[in-house]
Scaffold this motif. Structure first.
Motif, PDB file in Angstrom:
ATOM      1  N   ALA A  53      47.593 -29.575 -21.972  1.00 56.07           N
ATOM      2  CA  ALA A  53      48.962 -29.430 -21.831  1.00 56.07           C
ATOM      3  C   ALA A  53      49.706 -28.223 -22.607  1.00 56.07           C
ATOM      4  O   ALA A  53      50.629 -27.474 -22.400  1.00 56.07           O
ATOM      5  N   GLY A  54      48.927 -28.152 -24.114  1.00 51.63           N
ATOM      6  CA  GLY A  54      49.453 -27.319 -24.753  1.00 51.63           C
ATOM      7  C   GLY A  54      48.969 -25.813 -24.590  1.00 51.63           C
ATOM      8  O   GLY A  54      49.758 -24.715 -24.752  1.00 51.63           O
ATOM      9  N   GLY A  55      47.673 -25.674 -23.776  1.00 51.69           N
ATOM     10  CA  GLY A  55      47.441 -24.425 -23.294  1.00 51.69           C
ATOM     11  C   GLY A  55      48.243 -23.832 -22.338  1.00 51.69           C
ATOM     12  O   GLY A  55      48.338 -22.702 -22.160  1.00 51.69           O
ATOM     13  N   LEU A  56      48.733 -24.663 -21.261  1.00 55.14           N
ATOM     14  CA  LEU A  56      49.685 -24.325 -20.582  1.00 55.14           C
ATOM     15  C   LEU A  56      50.620 -23.871 -20.709  1.00 55.14           C
ATOM     16  O   LEU A  56      51.285 -22.951 -20.244  1.00 55.14           O
ATOM     17  N   LEU A  57      51.271 -24.593 -21.922  1.00 56.09           N
ATOM     18  CA  LEU A  57      52.507 -24.096 -22.341  1.00 56.09           C
ATOM     19  C   LEU A  57      52.518 -22.769 -23.109  1.00 56.09           C
ATOM     20  O   LEU A  57      53.279 -21.887 -22.975  1.00 56.09           O
ATOM     21  N   GLY A  71      49.037 -11.328 -26.749  1.00 61.09           N
ATOM     22  CA  GLY A  71      49.873 -12.442 -27.288  1.00 61.09           C
ATOM     23  C   GLY A  71      49.959 -13.703 -26.469  1.00 61.09           C
ATOM     24  O   GLY A  71      50.055 -14.771 -27.008  1.00 61.09           O
ATOM     25  N   LYS A  72      49.542 -13.354 -24.962  1.00 59.65           N
ATOM     26  CA  LYS A  72      49.812 -14.594 -24.195  1.00 59.65           C
ATOM     27  C   LYS A  72      48.124 -15.365 -24.337  1.00 59.65           C
ATOM     28  O   LYS A  72      48.310 -16.678 -24.397  1.00 59.65           O
ATOM     29  N   LYS A  73      47.055 -14.646 -24.783  1.00 55.45           N
ATOM     30  CA  LYS A  73      45.848 -15.132 -25.030  1.00 55.45           C
ATOM     31  C   LYS A  73      46.180 -16.123 -26.185  1.00 55.45           C
ATOM     32  O   LYS A  73      45.609 -17.284 -26.532  1.00 55.45           O
ATOM     33  N   ILE A  74      46.565 -15.408 -27.263  1.00 56.59           N
ATOM     34  CA  ILE A  74      46.827 -16.119 -28.746  1.00 56.59           C
ATOM     35  C   ILE A  74      47.659 -17.264 -28.484  1.00 56.59           C
ATOM     36  O   ILE A  74      47.416 -18.503 -29.002  1.00 56.59           O
ATOM     37  N   ALA A  75      48.920 -17.132 -27.779  1.00 58.69           N
ATOM     38  CA  ALA A  75      49.634 -18.240 -27.579  1.00 58.69           C
ATOM     39  C   ALA A  75      49.221 -19.488 -26.764  1.00 58.69           C
ATOM     40  O   ALA A  75      49.233 -20.447 -27.199  1.00 58.69           O
ATOM     41  N   THR A  76      48.363 -19.208 -25.890  1.00 55.81           N
ATOM     42  CA  THR A  76      47.408 -20.105 -25.044  1.00 55.81           C
ATOM     43  C   THR A  76      46.367 -21.121 -26.042  1.00 55.81           C
ATOM     44  O   THR A  76      46.229 -22.084 -25.905  1.00 55.81           O
ATOM     45  N   VAL A  77      45.689 -20.005 -26.949  1.00 46.68           N
ATOM     46  CA  VAL A  77      44.792 -20.841 -28.062  1.00 46.68           C
ATOM     47  C   VAL A  77      45.504 -21.657 -28.949  1.00 46.68           C
ATOM     48  O   VAL A  77      45.266 -22.857 -28.909  1.00 46.68           O
ATOM     49  N   ALA A 130      46.782 -24.645 -27.055  1.00 53.53           N
ATOM     50  CA  ALA A 130      45.522 -25.872 -26.935  1.00 53.53           C
ATOM     51  C   ALA A 130      44.973 -26.356 -27.920  1.00 53.53           C
ATOM     52  O   ALA A 130      45.076 -27.691 -28.112  1.00 53.53           O
ATOM     53  N   VAL A 131      45.235 -25.628 -29.091  1.00 51.00           N
ATOM     54  CA  VAL A 131      44.875 -26.302 -30.456  1.00 51.00           C
ATOM     55  C   VAL A 131      45.729 -27.264 -30.951  1.00 51.00           C
ATOM     56  O   VAL A 131      45.567 -28.433 -31.197  1.00 51.00           O
TER      57      VAL A 131
END
Length: 195
Positions: free
Chosen positions: A81-85, A94-100, A103-104
């Motif tokens: 859920a956090g990765g999707l958000l 930035g999108k990759k960093i925000a996804t990681v 997720a964490v």
């Protein structure tokens, strides 16, 4: 019969009677007292302690057994859920960093949510709980008796309350047993005068 002989016989009879009376008086008066005077009676009690078990039904709250000990399901669901958000934010790197980061953060949050849910998943049951309590009671075990014989004061322990006096034997010793119907009981024995 001659008058002098008659007077002599009467005087002789009076003398014998008087002598017998004096002798009897001396025997009675020298025999000593028949009873000791009771001055005080103190009951002696013994404390009896009786343990007993008391049991009660008690409501007990228990935690249900945990099926997912390490909260893996909560961590995975939170990470997804956090990765999707996080993927919805920004673009490019930035999108990759925000996804990681999402997720964490979501994984950590999901783990804690599941842990809290597991801790509050309880049920209530009743249990029998027992403890030992001690009842106390008093038991009469005898009497301390203070008495007096010929001005001498003594004390003795008896198994019964003797009343106002204690009989004495011919030897001047206390008769401590109960007297029922004139027959002497002997559980207490005899005791002498104590100072």
């Amino acid at each position: 019969m001659n008058k002098s002989m008659l007077v002599g016989a009467v005087l002789g009879a009076v003398g014998v009677t008087a002598g017998g009376a004096v002798a009897t008086y001396n025997l009675v008066s020298n025999s000593g007292p028949e009873y000791a005077e009771v001055l005080a009676v103190q009951p002696i009690n013994e404390t009896i302690k009786t343990p007993r078990e008391v049991c009660n039904e008690v409501a007990v709250t228990r935690q249900r057994p945990v099926k997912d000990q390490h909260q893996i399901a909560g961590t995975v669901i939170g990470a997804v859920a956090g990765g999707l958000l996080g993927n919805q934010v920004g673009g490019g790197t930035g999108k990759k960093i925000a996804t990681v980061a999402g997720a964490v953060g979501g994984g950590y949050a999901g783990n804690k949510v599941q842990e809290h849910m597991q801790e509050s998943d309880t049920y209530t049951t009743t249990e029998t709980r027992c403890k030992t309590v001690t009842d106390t009671s008093e038991k009469l075990v005898g009497y301390d008796v203070k008495y007096q014989v010929d001005g001498k004061v003594g004390q003795v322990r008896m198994d019964h309350d003797p009343g106002s006096r204690i009989p004495l034997g011919e030897d001047g010793q206390l008769i401590l047993g109960r007297m029922d119907g004139g027959a002497e009981q002997s559980p207490g024995g005899v005791a002498g005068v104590q100072q």
